[in-house]
Write a protein that holds these residues in place. Structure first.
Motif, PDB file in Angstrom:
ATOM      1  N   LYS A  20      38.418  40.255  29.538  1.00  0.00           N
ATOM      2  CA  LYS A  20      38.469  39.424  30.753  1.00  0.00           C
ATOM      3  C   LYS A  20      39.371  38.207  30.539  1.00  0.00           C
ATOM      4  O   LYS A  20      40.130  37.823  31.432  1.00  0.00           O
ATOM      5  CB  LYS A  20      37.072  38.991  31.156  1.00  0.00           C
ATOM      6  CG  LYS A  20      36.247  40.123  31.751  1.00  0.00           C
ATOM      7  CD  LYS A  20      35.128  39.565  32.592  1.00  0.00           C
ATOM      8  CE  LYS A  20      34.323  40.665  33.221  1.00  0.00           C
ATOM      9  NZ  LYS A  20      35.067  41.455  34.183  1.00  0.00           N
ATOM     10  N   ALA A  23      42.925  39.410  30.690  1.00  0.00           N
ATOM     11  CA  ALA A  23      43.267  39.731  32.081  1.00  0.00           C
ATOM     12  C   ALA A  23      43.538  38.463  32.885  1.00  0.00           C
ATOM     13  O   ALA A  23      44.431  38.426  33.731  1.00  0.00           O
ATOM     14  CB  ALA A  23      42.155  40.554  32.732  1.00  0.00           C
ATOM     15  N   ASN A  32      52.056  40.304  36.172  1.00  0.00           N
ATOM     16  CA  ASN A  32      51.158  40.688  37.253  1.00  0.00           C
ATOM     17  C   ASN A  32      51.036  42.206  37.341  1.00  0.00           C
ATOM     18  O   ASN A  32      51.813  42.941  36.748  1.00  0.00           O
ATOM     19  CB  ASN A  32      51.670  40.123  38.574  1.00  0.00           C
ATOM     20  CG  ASN A  32      51.709  38.620  38.535  1.00  0.00           C
ATOM     21  OD1 ASN A  32      50.688  37.978  38.352  1.00  0.00           O
ATOM     22  ND2 ASN A  32      52.891  38.039  38.678  1.00  0.00           N
ATOM     23  N   GLY A  33      50.072  42.639  38.123  1.00  0.00           N
ATOM     24  CA  GLY A  33      49.913  44.067  38.361  1.00  0.00           C
ATOM     25  C   GLY A  33      48.884  44.735  37.475  1.00  0.00           C
ATOM     26  O   GLY A  33      48.733  45.955  37.511  1.00  0.00           O
ATOM     27  N   PHE A  34      48.189  43.961  36.667  1.00  0.00           N
ATOM     28  CA  PHE A  34      47.148  44.516  35.808  1.00  0.00           C
ATOM     29  C   PHE A  34      45.795  44.118  36.372  1.00  0.00           C
ATOM     30  O   PHE A  34      45.508  42.937  36.534  1.00  0.00           O
ATOM     31  CB  PHE A  34      47.286  44.012  34.368  1.00  0.00           C
ATOM     32  CG  PHE A  34      48.629  44.332  33.768  1.00  0.00           C
ATOM     33  CD1 PHE A  34      48.899  45.606  33.302  1.00  0.00           C
ATOM     34  CD2 PHE A  34      49.614  43.368  33.682  1.00  0.00           C
ATOM     35  CE1 PHE A  34      50.139  45.913  32.762  1.00  0.00           C
ATOM     36  CE2 PHE A  34      50.852  43.654  33.138  1.00  0.00           C
ATOM     37  CZ  PHE A  34      51.120  44.929  32.678  1.00  0.00           C
ATOM     38  N   SER A  35      44.944  45.099  36.674  1.00  0.00           N
ATOM     39  CA  SER A  35      43.673  44.785  37.315  1.00  0.00           C
ATOM     40  C   SER A  35      42.532  44.617  36.317  1.00  0.00           C
ATOM     41  O   SER A  35      41.532  43.987  36.625  1.00  0.00           O
ATOM     42  CB  SER A  35      43.312  45.871  38.329  1.00  0.00           C
ATOM     43  OG  SER A  35      43.239  47.124  37.684  1.00  0.00           O
ATOM     44  N   GLU A  36      42.670  45.195  35.137  1.00  0.00           N
ATOM     45  CA  GLU A  36      41.591  45.113  34.154  1.00  0.00           C
ATOM     46  C   GLU A  36      42.172  45.293  32.761  1.00  0.00           C
ATOM     47  O   GLU A  36      43.148  46.018  32.566  1.00  0.00           O
ATOM     48  CB  GLU A  36      40.560  46.215  34.416  1.00  0.00           C
ATOM     49  CG  GLU A  36      39.368  46.169  33.490  1.00  0.00           C
ATOM     50  CD  GLU A  36      38.356  47.278  33.766  1.00  0.00           C
ATOM     51  OE1 GLU A  36      37.439  47.430  32.944  1.00  0.00           O
ATOM     52  OE2 GLU A  36      38.490  47.992  34.778  1.00  0.00           O
TER      53      GLU A  36
END
Length: 86
Positions: A20, A23, A32-36
């Motif tokens: 977390k 992230a 950007n573009g990484f959700s997890e």
């Protein structure tokens, strides 16, 4: 020298505070573009001699009994890697 790679990841239901934190840091540095993100562990075991079925089974045993905590982690890979010396 031949090597066996063992990858260990937190079980999906286990909170991953390091993941977390990573992230949360990615957008701050413009990625950007990484959700997890899930953070795991990688072990490389150098093998004396040839990698036989017995040696590979010993690596699997080490992975599940010593390199991981089976309560909170899954062994996701136990694999022979090419060291480029062949």
């Amino acid at each position: 020298m031949p090597r066996i790679v063992v990858d260990v990841m937190p079980k999906p239901e286990i909170l991953d505070p390091q993941g977390k934190a990573i992230a949360g840091a990615l957008p701050r540095i413009g990625l950007n573009g990484f959700s997890e993100v899930r953070q795991g562990k990688r072990f490389e075991l150098a093998v004396d001699g040839d990698i036989t079925d017995e040696v590979l089974e010993q690596a699997r045993t080490a992975a599940t009994t010593l390199l991981s905590n089976p309560v909170i982690e899954d062994v996701t890979r136990v694999e022979v890697i090419d060291d480029g010396s062949a």
